[in-house]
Design a protein around this motif. Structure first.
Motif, PDB file in Angstrom:
ATOM      1  N   ARG A 131       0.838  -1.209   0.000  1.00  0.00           N
ATOM      2  CA  ARG A 131       0.000   0.000   0.000  1.00  0.00           C
ATOM      3  C   ARG A 131       0.864   1.246   0.000  1.00  0.00           C
ATOM      4  O   ARG A 131       0.548   2.226  -0.705  1.00  0.00           O
ATOM      5  CB  ARG A 131      -0.963  -0.020   1.182  1.00  0.00           C
ATOM      6  N   ALA A 132       1.939   1.235   0.772  1.00  0.00           N
ATOM      7  CA  ALA A 132       2.807   2.410   0.828  1.00  0.00           C
ATOM      8  C   ALA A 132       3.505   2.646  -0.522  1.00  0.00           C
ATOM      9  O   ALA A 132       3.580   3.768  -1.004  1.00  0.00           O
ATOM     10  CB  ALA A 132       3.848   2.239   1.929  1.00  0.00           C
ATOM     11  N   SER A 133       3.961   1.579  -1.146  1.00  0.00           N
ATOM     12  CA  SER A 133       4.612   1.702  -2.451  1.00  0.00           C
ATOM     13  C   SER A 133       3.647   2.214  -3.503  1.00  0.00           C
ATOM     14  O   SER A 133       4.021   3.023  -4.359  1.00  0.00           O
ATOM     15  CB  SER A 133       5.173   0.346  -2.879  1.00  0.00           C
ATOM     16  N   ALA A 134       2.402   1.778  -3.444  1.00  0.00           N
ATOM     17  CA  ALA A 134       1.396   2.216  -4.405  1.00  0.00           C
ATOM     18  C   ALA A 134       1.095   3.710  -4.252  1.00  0.00           C
ATOM     19  O   ALA A 134       0.718   4.382  -5.211  1.00  0.00           O
ATOM     20  CB  ALA A 134       0.121   1.394  -4.248  1.00  0.00           C
ATOM     21  N   ALA A 135       1.278   4.226  -3.042  1.00  0.00           N
ATOM     22  CA  ALA A 135       0.981   5.632  -2.790  1.00  0.00           C
ATOM     23  C   ALA A 135       2.081   6.560  -3.285  1.00  0.00           C
ATOM     24  O   ALA A 135       1.857   7.767  -3.413  1.00  0.00           O
ATOM     25  CB  ALA A 135       0.773   5.846  -1.286  1.00  0.00           C
ATOM     26  N   LEU A 136       3.243   6.012  -3.576  1.00  0.00           N
ATOM     27  CA  LEU A 136       4.363   6.867  -4.005  1.00  0.00           C
ATOM     28  C   LEU A 136       4.215   7.336  -5.423  1.00  0.00           C
ATOM     29  O   LEU A 136       3.918   6.886  -6.342  1.00  0.00           O
ATOM     30  CB  LEU A 136       5.694   6.138  -3.842  1.00  0.00           C
TER      31      LEU A 136
END
Length: 53
Positions: free
Chosen positions: A48-53
């Motif tokens: 989820r964090a990677s997708a938000a970048l």
């Protein structure tokens, strides 16, 4: 938020009341941040964090 930050003692954060005021003045308030659901296992949160970048 300023009173809460000012009341901190022995905290690892270097943010003090001046930092909070500056963030508010430049519009870097929490409502502008990307929220990431941190529930679940590490890989799910990382995805989820990677997708938000």
């Amino acid at each position: 938020m300023v009173p809460r930050v000012s009341a901190r003692r022995a905290n690892a954060s270097d943010a003090d009341a001046a930092v909070v005021r500056k963030q508010i003045a430049i519009g870097d308030a929490a409502e502008n941040w990307v929220w990431i659901d941190a529930r679940g296992d590490l890989q799910s949160v990382l995805t989820r964090a990677s997708a938000a970048l």
